[in-house]
Design a protein around this motif. Structure first.
Motif, PDB file in Angstrom:
ATOM      1  N   LYS A  35      46.781  43.799  50.708  1.00  0.00           N
ATOM      2  CA  LYS A  35      47.531  42.548  50.832  1.00  0.00           C
ATOM      3  C   LYS A  35      47.489  41.784  49.524  1.00  0.00           C
ATOM      4  O   LYS A  35      48.473  41.146  49.119  1.00  0.00           O
ATOM      5  CB  LYS A  35      46.940  41.708  51.960  1.00  0.00           C
ATOM      6  CG  LYS A  35      47.682  40.403  52.212  1.00  0.00           C
ATOM      7  CD  LYS A  35      47.058  39.634  53.367  1.00  0.00           C
ATOM      8  CE  LYS A  35      47.789  38.311  53.616  1.00  0.00           C
ATOM      9  NZ  LYS A  35      47.171  37.564  54.752  1.00  0.00           N
ATOM     10  N   ASN A  39      50.738  40.550  47.455  1.00  0.00           N
ATOM     11  CA  ASN A  39      50.953  39.137  47.159  1.00  0.00           C
ATOM     12  C   ASN A  39      51.104  38.889  45.655  1.00  0.00           C
ATOM     13  O   ASN A  39      51.935  38.079  45.221  1.00  0.00           O
ATOM     14  CB  ASN A  39      49.804  38.292  47.715  1.00  0.00           C
ATOM     15  CG  ASN A  39      49.808  38.240  49.233  1.00  0.00           C
ATOM     16  OD1 ASN A  39      50.810  38.563  49.878  1.00  0.00           O
ATOM     17  ND2 ASN A  39      48.683  37.844  49.816  1.00  0.00           N
ATOM     18  N   ASN A  42      54.642  40.232  44.568  1.00  0.00           N
ATOM     19  CA  ASN A  42      55.705  39.350  45.057  1.00  0.00           C
ATOM     20  C   ASN A  42      55.735  38.032  44.299  1.00  0.00           C
ATOM     21  O   ASN A  42      56.808  37.493  43.994  1.00  0.00           O
ATOM     22  CB  ASN A  42      55.537  39.099  46.552  1.00  0.00           C
ATOM     23  CG  ASN A  42      55.877  40.312  47.399  1.00  0.00           C
ATOM     24  OD1 ASN A  42      56.555  41.234  46.932  1.00  0.00           O
ATOM     25  ND2 ASN A  42      55.423  40.330  48.638  1.00  0.00           N
ATOM     26  N   GLU A  43      54.562  37.510  43.985  1.00  0.00           N
ATOM     27  CA  GLU A  43      54.490  36.245  43.250  1.00  0.00           C
ATOM     28  C   GLU A  43      54.978  36.432  41.816  1.00  0.00           C
ATOM     29  O   GLU A  43      55.660  35.551  41.268  1.00  0.00           O
ATOM     30  CB  GLU A  43      53.056  35.719  43.255  1.00  0.00           C
ATOM     31  CG  GLU A  43      52.864  34.360  42.588  1.00  0.00           C
ATOM     32  CD  GLU A  43      53.604  33.233  43.305  1.00  0.00           C
ATOM     33  OE1 GLU A  43      53.845  32.194  42.654  1.00  0.00           O
ATOM     34  OE2 GLU A  43      53.938  33.392  44.500  1.00  0.00           O
TER      35      GLU A  43
END
Length: 226
Positions: A35, A39, A42-43
């Motif tokens: 995860k 994250n 994506n950020e």
């Protein structure tokens, strides 16, 4: 030096993808090792979308490969073929190509601009892949006094007065001959608004080595100051 505009293959007979757009895709819950990696990636892409300057050559932001170690793609169709350059979905700002290790080994022998690279694989495929994104040259560096474009809607060749004139979104525009104001000593040029150009030498090397998935386009780019 002369450059040829390139694109990823979209012919279903070659890609195995009936939609002519993409063959593989990211699945949010399966494509990342953790995860935390999901994250972070994506950020990173979100920040690129919010501030395109992060992908410009002069401000290029490098990704931290310790925080994103691999992306796993999944075939969108059973007939998707194991070729060297694969169209993927969704588009990720700052990344242009999903290429095989064989293709990457050829590219890195040439003069290439700053780039980000993430080891990748495609589920059920036996090749190693990389997601790669080259730094971008701003369209304000186009010499509009010499460059020529074709407008399919107007059905005629057009010349733009300046960058402001050119920068207005026009999906019917296609570059014919593009000249740059200054020299870039690369074999790969990623030009804002136009996409990726490869030098003739690089294209020849890819073709001689049987790399499948690149398509030559008719648009030409010149480093006029050479």
């Amino acid at each position: 030096m002369k450059y040829i505009k390139t694109d990823t293959e979209y012919e279903p007979k070659i890609t195995g993808s009936p939609n002519g757009v993409y063959s593989v895709e990211i699945k949010e819950k399966k494509s990342f090792k953790s995860k935390g990696e999901r994250n972070y990636f994506n950020e990173f892409v979100k920040k690129n979308n919010e501030d395109i300057r992060r992908v410009y050559e002069q401000n290029f932001v490098k990704i931290d490969n310790k925080r994103i170690t691999e992306i796993i793609y999944f075939p969108s169709y059973k007939k998707a073929k194991n070729i060297d350059v694969v169209q993927y979905c969704p588009f990720q700002m700052g990344f242009q190509l999903l290429i095989s290790e064989k293709a990457y080994e050829i590219l890195k022998k040439y003069r290439i601009p700053a780039y980000n690279i993430i080891p990748s694989k495609i589920e059920t495929f036996d090749k190693k892949y990389f997601m790669i994104g080259f730094s971008m040259i701003e369209n304000k560096n186009i010499d509009f006094n010499k460059s020529k474009f074709y407008d399919f809607k107007l059905e005629k060749e057009i010349v733009y007065k300046n960058n402001n004139d050119y920068a207005e979104i026009n999906f019917s525009r296609y570059p014919l001959e593009t000249y740059l104001k200054e020299r870039y000593n690369y074999d790969i040029i990623n030009l804002q608004g136009e996409g990726i150009y490869f030098s003739e030498d690089l294209i020849t090397a890819l073709e001689k080595n049987g790399i499948i998935g690149f398509v030559r386009k008719k648009s030409i780019l010149y480093n006029e100051t050479e």
